[in-house]
Design a protein around this motif. Structure first.
Motif, PDB file in Angstrom:
ATOM      1  N   MET A   1       0.822  -1.206   0.000  1.00 52.29           N
ATOM      2  CA  MET A   1       0.000   0.000   0.000  1.00 52.29           C
ATOM      3  C   MET A   1       0.858   1.259   0.000  1.00 52.29           C
ATOM      4  N   ALA A   2       1.984   1.226   0.702  1.00 52.94           N
ATOM      5  CA  ALA A   2       2.891   2.376   0.712  1.00 52.94           C
ATOM      6  C   ALA A   2       3.458   2.624  -0.674  1.00 52.94           C
ATOM      7  N   ASP A   3       3.819   1.558  -1.380  1.00 55.24           N
ATOM      8  CA  ASP A   3       4.348   1.708  -2.740  1.00 55.24           C
ATOM      9  C   ASP A   3       3.338   2.356  -3.667  1.00 55.24           C
ATOM     10  N   LEU A   4       2.057   2.102  -3.419  1.00 55.35           N
ATOM     11  CA  LEU A   4       0.994   2.691  -4.230  1.00 55.35           C
ATOM     12  C   LEU A   4       0.589   4.083  -3.757  1.00 55.35           C
ATOM     13  N   GLY A   5       1.134   4.501  -2.622  1.00 55.58           N
ATOM     14  CA  GLY A   5       0.765   5.799  -2.067  1.00 55.58           C
ATOM     15  C   GLY A   5      -0.602   5.825  -1.439  1.00 55.58           C
ATOM     16  N   LEU A   6      -1.145   4.662  -1.106  1.00 58.24           N
ATOM     17  CA  LEU A   6      -2.496   4.567  -0.546  1.00 58.24           C
ATOM     18  C   LEU A   6      -2.430   4.551   0.978  1.00 58.24           C
ATOM     19  N   LYS A   7      -2.217   5.713   1.562  1.00 58.26           N
ATOM     20  CA  LYS A   7      -2.058   5.798   3.015  1.00 58.26           C
ATOM     21  C   LYS A   7      -3.269   5.239   3.752  1.00 58.26           C
ATOM     22  N   GLY A   8      -4.456   5.536   3.254  1.00 56.01           N
ATOM     23  CA  GLY A   8      -5.664   5.096   3.935  1.00 56.01           C
ATOM     24  C   GLY A   8      -5.831   3.598   3.995  1.00 56.01           C
ATOM     25  N   LEU A   9      -5.180   2.876   3.083  1.00 51.57           N
ATOM     26  CA  LEU A   9      -5.308   1.422   3.049  1.00 51.57           C
ATOM     27  C   LEU A   9      -4.111   0.697   3.658  1.00 51.57           C
ATOM     28  N   VAL A  10      -3.152   1.422   4.202  1.00 54.32           N
ATOM     29  CA  VAL A  10      -2.059   0.764   4.912  1.00 54.32           C
ATOM     30  C   VAL A  10      -2.663   0.021   6.104  1.00 54.32           C
ATOM     31  N   PRO A  11      -2.472  -1.289   6.211  1.00 51.61           N
ATOM     32  CA  PRO A  11      -3.167  -2.060   7.252  1.00 51.61           C
ATOM     33  C   PRO A  11      -2.440  -2.030   8.596  1.00 51.61           C
ATOM     34  N   PHE A  12      -3.242  -2.007   9.647  1.00 48.43           N
ATOM     35  CA  PHE A  12      -2.753  -2.108  11.023  1.00 48.43           C
ATOM     36  C   PHE A  12      -3.647  -3.097  11.759  1.00 48.43           C
ATOM     37  N   HIS A  13      -3.066  -4.212  12.178  1.00 40.16           N
ATOM     38  CA  HIS A  13      -3.793  -5.215  12.970  1.00 40.16           C
ATOM     39  C   HIS A  13      -5.075  -5.667  12.262  1.00 40.16           C
ATOM     40  N   GLY A  14      -4.984  -5.827  10.943  1.00 40.93           N
ATOM     41  CA  GLY A  14      -6.100  -6.371  10.178  1.00 40.93           C
ATOM     42  C   GLY A  14      -7.095  -5.362   9.653  1.00 40.93           C
ATOM     43  N   HIS A  15      -6.856  -4.070   9.889  1.00 44.14           N
ATOM     44  CA  HIS A  15      -7.783  -3.038   9.417  1.00 44.14           C
ATOM     45  C   HIS A  15      -7.007  -1.936   8.692  1.00 44.14           C
ATOM     46  N   PRO A  16      -7.556  -1.385   7.597  1.00 43.04           N
ATOM     47  CA  PRO A  16      -6.924  -0.223   6.971  1.00 43.04           C
ATOM     48  C   PRO A  16      -6.917   0.965   7.929  1.00 43.04           C
ATOM     49  N   TYR A  17      -5.894   1.775   7.798  1.00 41.60           N
ATOM     50  CA  TYR A  17      -5.791   2.952   8.656  1.00 41.60           C
ATOM     51  C   TYR A  17      -7.058   3.808   8.594  1.00 41.60           C
ATOM     52  N   LEU A  18      -7.617   3.965   7.399  1.00 43.99           N
ATOM     53  CA  LEU A  18      -8.800   4.799   7.249  1.00 43.99           C
ATOM     54  C   LEU A  18      -9.977   4.272   8.064  1.00 43.99           C
ATOM     55  N   SER A  19     -10.037   2.983   8.292  1.00 44.97           N
ATOM     56  CA  SER A  19     -11.128   2.444   9.108  1.00 44.97           C
ATOM     57  C   SER A  19     -11.018   2.919  10.553  1.00 44.97           C
ATOM     58  N   TYR A  20      -9.799   3.058  11.070  1.00 47.03           N
ATOM     59  CA  TYR A  20      -9.634   3.618  12.413  1.00 47.03           C
ATOM     60  C   TYR A  20     -10.127   5.068  12.438  1.00 47.03           C
ATOM     61  N   VAL A  21      -9.821   5.810  11.371  1.00 47.43           N
ATOM     62  CA  VAL A  21     -10.245   7.207  11.284  1.00 47.43           C
ATOM     63  C   VAL A  21     -11.772   7.294  11.283  1.00 47.43           C
ATOM     64  N   ILE A  22     -12.421   6.462  10.472  1.00 48.26           N
ATOM     65  CA  ILE A  22     -13.885   6.493  10.381  1.00 48.26           C
ATOM     66  C   ILE A  22     -14.511   6.008  11.689  1.00 48.26           C
ATOM     67  N   ALA A  23     -13.926   4.977  12.313  1.00 46.31           N
ATOM     68  CA  ALA A  23     -14.452   4.489  13.589  1.00 46.31           C
ATOM     69  C   ALA A  23     -14.393   5.578  14.660  1.00 46.31           C
ATOM     70  N   ALA A  24     -13.346   6.397  14.644  1.00 48.58           N
ATOM     71  CA  ALA A  24     -13.255   7.503  15.603  1.00 48.58           C
ATOM     72  C   ALA A  24     -14.359   8.525  15.354  1.00 48.58           C
ATOM     73  N   LEU A  25     -14.704   8.763  14.086  1.00 48.79           N
ATOM     74  CA  LEU A  25     -15.823   9.644  13.780  1.00 48.79           C
ATOM     75  C   LEU A  25     -17.122   9.074  14.345  1.00 48.79           C
ATOM     76  N   ALA A  26     -17.305   7.769  14.175  1.00 49.64           N
ATOM     77  CA  ALA A  26     -18.504   7.123  14.726  1.00 49.64           C
ATOM     78  C   ALA A  26     -18.534   7.254  16.240  1.00 49.64           C
ATOM     79  N   ASP A  27     -17.380   7.093  16.884  1.00 47.37           N
ATOM     80  CA  ASP A  27     -17.311   7.267  18.342  1.00 47.37           C
ATOM     81  C   ASP A  27     -17.726   8.678  18.753  1.00 47.37           C
ATOM     82  N   ALA A  28     -17.496   9.651  17.866  1.00 47.38           N
ATOM     83  CA  ALA A  28     -17.842  11.046  18.158  1.00 47.38           C
ATOM     84  C   ALA A  28     -19.295  11.366  17.835  1.00 47.38           C
ATOM     85  N   GLY A  29     -20.033  10.376  17.315  1.00 40.66           N
ATOM     86  CA  GLY A  29     -21.441  10.600  17.017  1.00 40.66           C
ATOM     87  C   GLY A  29     -21.752  10.899  15.571  1.00 40.66           C
ATOM     88  N   ILE A  30     -20.742  10.860  14.704  1.00 35.25           N
ATOM     89  CA  ILE A  30     -20.959  11.086  13.273  1.00 35.25           C
ATOM     90  C   ILE A  30     -21.546   9.812  12.664  1.00 35.25           C
TER      91      ILE A  30
END
Length: 255
Positions: free
Chosen positions: A17-46
């Protein structure tokens, strides 16, 4: 993200994913980074999220179109050309549907408390972060924070000045009275008029801070500063991956 970083430990999926420049899809512990970002929005009530993507088939769009979600609905807006942050925002005008909305960077993981505080104000606003907390509490090196935009408040707690890419002289001049912008905004529909009114910057792009300046100068709009003492995780380059992996270990992802 594409720049090689010899000695930085990435697994095969992260490197791909880094080679492709896809920061949002770089995986961490089985989830793309962007999923952590979106989950935090959900935690905030979005509950409604719009991802601005390029035209045609795109890996981020493909991933989230195929993903079942429970807490958020994910929509997409197409930016036909990469002409800057204000231009990207214009792509999402139909999604906003005349309602107030939050704008974030997809490579920053903001604390839900900061998003919720900004989401809860009336009118437009900007989350203002303490420089020292971004360095001490997050993963952002001091030299990177030094390049972030500085913001100051007027006597009523609204945006008075925003200094993009501040010089050392500007940092010294504003020492003790300035906060840092991490591009966490709350806007109303009038921001779209501002995005259409501005001209390209020296970089040839329509810049969101220029739209804010236009709205302030021409329409007299006020942007309340919401102080934030929490840190932010920033995924800018490969060197950030190991530290973020450590901080995200054990963090649940529920979309």
């Amino acid at each position: 993200m594409r720049r090689p970083a010899p000695g930085v430990p990435l697994d095969d999926a992260q490197r791909r994913m880094a080679d492709l420049g896809l920061k949002g899809l770089v995986p961490f512990h089985g989830h793309p980074y962007l999923s952590y970002v979106i989950a935090a929005l959900a935690d905030a009530g979005i509950r409604e999220v719009c991802l601005v993507v390029p035209p045609g088939e795109h890996p981020i769009r493909a991933h989230y179109q195929a993903l079942a979600t429970e807490r958020v609905r994910i929509a997409f807006a197409v930016q036909d050309r990469p002409l800057g942050s204000a231009h990207a925002l214009l792509a999402a005008e139909r999604f906003a549907a005349g309602e107030p909305f939050i704008v974030i960077n997809s490579d920053n993981l903001y604390p839900p408390s900061a998003v919720a505080a900004l989401h809860g104000i009336d009118g437009s606003g900007l989350a203002a972060f303490r420089r020292e907390r971004l360095v001490a509490g997050g993963n952002i090196p001091a030299e990177r924070v030094a390049a972030y935009a500085l913001v100051t408040a007027d006597a009523e707690g609204c945006l008075d000045e925003i200094v993009e890419k501040p010089t050392p002289d500007a940092v010294r001049r504003l020492e003790g009275c300035a906060w840092v912008s991490m591009t966490l905004w709350r806007f109303g529909p009038s921001i779209f008029e501002a995005c259409r009114a501005i001209r390209p910057s020296a970089r040839g792009e329509l810049e969101l801070p220029d739209a804010v300046a236009w709205a302030t100068r021409v329409r007299g709009e006020r942007f309340r500063l919401v102080p934030v003492d929490d840190a932010v995780l920033d995924l800018s380059c490969r060197e950030d991956v190991p530290g973020i992996a450590e901080r995200l270990e054990g963090v649940a992802v529920r979309l």
